[in-house]
Design a protein around this motif. Structure first.
Motif, PDB file in Angstrom:
ATOM      1  N   ALA A  55       0.840  -1.200   0.000  1.00 62.84           N
ATOM      2  CA  ALA A  55       0.000   0.000   0.000  1.00 62.84           C
ATOM      3  C   ALA A  55       0.873   1.248   0.000  1.00 62.84           C
ATOM      4  O   ALA A  55       1.831   1.353   0.782  1.00 62.84           O
ATOM      5  N   ARG A  56       0.512   2.220  -0.842  1.00 60.12           N
ATOM      6  CA  ARG A  56       1.256   3.469  -0.959  1.00 60.12           C
ATOM      7  C   ARG A  56       0.302   4.645  -0.844  1.00 60.12           C
ATOM      8  O   ARG A  56      -0.801   4.600  -1.388  1.00 60.12           O
ATOM      9  N   GLY A  57       0.725   5.663  -0.096  1.00 53.72           N
ATOM     10  CA  GLY A  57      -0.150   6.814   0.114  1.00 53.72           C
ATOM     11  C   GLY A  57       0.552   7.918   0.867  1.00 53.72           C
ATOM     12  O   GLY A  57       1.713   8.240   0.597  1.00 53.72           O
ATOM     13  N   GLY A  58      -0.141   8.493   1.847  1.00 51.06           N
ATOM     14  CA  GLY A  58       0.410   9.608   2.602  1.00 51.06           C
ATOM     15  C   GLY A  58       0.219   9.442   4.091  1.00 51.06           C
ATOM     16  O   GLY A  58      -0.489   8.537   4.550  1.00 51.06           O
ATOM     17  N   TYR A  59       0.855  10.318   4.854  1.00 52.36           N
ATOM     18  CA  TYR A  59       0.735  10.260   6.312  1.00 52.36           C
ATOM     19  C   TYR A  59       0.820  11.656   6.903  1.00 52.36           C
ATOM     20  O   TYR A  59       1.360  12.587   6.306  1.00 52.36           O
ATOM     21  N   LEU A  60       0.277  11.760   8.104  1.00 55.99           N
ATOM     22  CA  LEU A  60       0.374  12.958   8.933  1.00 55.99           C
ATOM     23  C   LEU A  60       0.715  12.500  10.338  1.00 55.99           C
ATOM     24  O   LEU A  60       0.013  11.655  10.906  1.00 55.99           O
ATOM     25  N   ALA A  61       1.803  13.014  10.884  1.00 57.23           N
ATOM     26  CA  ALA A  61       2.263  12.587  12.201  1.00 57.23           C
ATOM     27  C   ALA A  61       2.768  13.784  12.984  1.00 57.23           C
ATOM     28  O   ALA A  61       3.056  14.842  12.418  1.00 57.23           O
ATOM     29  N   GLY A  62       2.892  13.597  14.298  1.00 55.33           N
ATOM     30  CA  GLY A  62       3.377  14.694  15.118  1.00 55.33           C
ATOM     31  C   GLY A  62       3.736  14.263  16.513  1.00 55.33           C
ATOM     32  O   GLY A  62       3.512  13.114  16.917  1.00 55.33           O
ATOM     33  N   LYS A  78      -2.180   6.305   5.599  1.00 59.00           N
ATOM     34  CA  LYS A  78      -3.197   5.780   4.685  1.00 59.00           C
ATOM     35  C   LYS A  78      -2.544   5.415   3.352  1.00 59.00           C
ATOM     36  O   LYS A  78      -1.641   6.113   2.882  1.00 59.00           O
ATOM     37  N   GLY A  79      -3.030   4.298   2.757  1.00 61.21           N
ATOM     38  CA  GLY A  79      -2.500   3.873   1.467  1.00 61.21           C
ATOM     39  C   GLY A  79      -3.496   3.008   0.721  1.00 61.21           C
ATOM     40  O   GLY A  79      -4.488   2.535   1.293  1.00 61.21           O
ATOM     41  N   ARG A  80      -3.228   2.802  -0.565  1.00 62.07           N
ATOM     42  CA  ARG A  80      -4.096   2.003  -1.423  1.00 62.07           C
ATOM     43  C   ARG A  80      -3.272   0.990  -2.203  1.00 62.07           C
ATOM     44  O   ARG A  80      -2.088   1.203  -2.486  1.00 62.07           O
ATOM     45  N   ASP A  81      -3.951  -0.138  -2.560  1.00 62.24           N
ATOM     46  CA  ASP A  81      -3.299  -1.171  -3.354  1.00 62.24           C
ATOM     47  C   ASP A  81      -4.386  -1.980  -4.063  1.00 62.24           C
ATOM     48  O   ASP A  81      -5.590  -1.813  -3.793  1.00 62.24           O
ATOM     49  N   SER A 209       9.036   5.902   4.676  1.00 62.22           N
ATOM     50  CA  SER A 209       8.366   7.199   4.583  1.00 62.22           C
ATOM     51  C   SER A 209       9.380   8.305   4.353  1.00 62.22           C
ATOM     52  O   SER A 209      10.526   8.230   4.812  1.00 62.22           O
ATOM     53  N   VAL A 210       8.932   9.337   3.628  1.00 62.93           N
ATOM     54  CA  VAL A 210       9.705  10.547   3.391  1.00 62.93           C
ATOM     55  C   VAL A 210       8.757  11.710   3.580  1.00 62.93           C
ATOM     56  O   VAL A 210       7.651  11.712   3.008  1.00 62.93           O
ATOM     57  N   GLY A 211       9.141  12.703   4.399  1.00 66.25           N
ATOM     58  CA  GLY A 211       8.217  13.782   4.691  1.00 66.25           C
ATOM     59  C   GLY A 211       8.896  15.091   4.999  1.00 66.25           C
ATOM     60  O   GLY A 211      10.127  15.176   5.129  1.00 66.25           O
ATOM     61  N   VAL A 212       8.085  16.119   5.136  1.00 65.90           N
ATOM     62  CA  VAL A 212       8.517  17.457   5.531  1.00 65.90           C
ATOM     63  C   VAL A 212       8.097  17.678   6.972  1.00 65.90           C
ATOM     64  O   VAL A 212       6.938  17.421   7.330  1.00 65.90           O
TER      65      VAL A 212
END
Length: 216
Positions: A55-62, A78-81, A209-212
């Motif tokens: 599954a590939r998608g996006g994330y929000l963390a803190g 969250k991701g979809r496949d 994961s890779v994020g800003v």
């Protein structure tokens, strides 16, 4: 003239050292968003086999610092496949998959030195897998709650570069007493903004994961 130059150089050096010291600060209050890829090994029995999930998608963390030692962590991934159900190597049906994992936990940090912290985190995980076959109007969902204990180190590798490593144990519905680990890096551009990259793995489970990141 020489005195003016010396004062200018001293001021510039002091400013550079100040920025370097600021860059070395490790913040436990931040927000982060980006891209995530989750690979899961699907269970199999003698008759049926489901494709492994990618599954590939996006994330929000803190993270939120409560005081110098304690902090909260949270995340939504969250991701979809698209996966196939097979029997004796023959594809029976193909399903759209929505994968979601929510994380909420409490962490504690202890400074081992000016550049290195020891951390421990206890988290609750909610994992949801939703399968859908649109032509047959078939929908199935799997929910699981798990507890995770993670022990790690977080420290400065360079003035603007942080690194961390964790060992973890997860048990409950979706994970059956799984040991794993992970590593990560944070490249800081200034006091607030940076880019992070993480890789985690366990028995039949991998996440990248890779994020800003915005630190406060």
């Amino acid at each position: 003239m020489n005195t003016a130059i010396a004062r200018t150089l001293a001021a510039a050096l002091a400013g550079a050292l100040s920025l370097q010291a600021a860059a070395q600060e490790r913040s436990y209050t931040y927000l982060e968003a980006g891209y995530v890829a989750q690979a899961l090994q699907s269970p199999r029995d003698a008759r049926f086999a489901l494709d492994d999930i990618d599954a590939r998608g996006g994330y929000l963390a803190g993270s939120l610092a409560l005081d110098p030692q304690w902090y909260l962590v949270a995340g939504l991934y969250k991701g979809r496949d698209e996966v196939a159900l097979r029997a004796a190597g023959v594809e029976l049906a193909r399903f759209d998959l929505d994968a979601q994992q929510a994380v909420l936990g409490l962490g504690y940090r202890h400074a081992l030195s000016e550049r290195l912290d020891w951390t421990v985190e206890l988290s609750w995980l909610d994992t949801r897998l939703a399968f859908e076959h649109k032509p047959l109007a078939l929908r199935e969902r799997s929910d699981g709650d798990d507890a995770r204990l993670a022990l790690g180190l977080r420290g400065d590798l360079a003035p603007n570069l942080e690194g961390w490593a964790r060992l973890r144990y997860t048990d409950g519905d979706a994970y059956d007493g799984e040991f794993g680990g992970g590593v990560g890096l944070l490249l800081k551009f200034n006091r607030v903004w940076g880019v992070s990259a993480q890789a985690e793995a366990g028995a039949g489970n991998r996440q990248y994961s890779v994020g800003v990141r915005a630190s406060f």
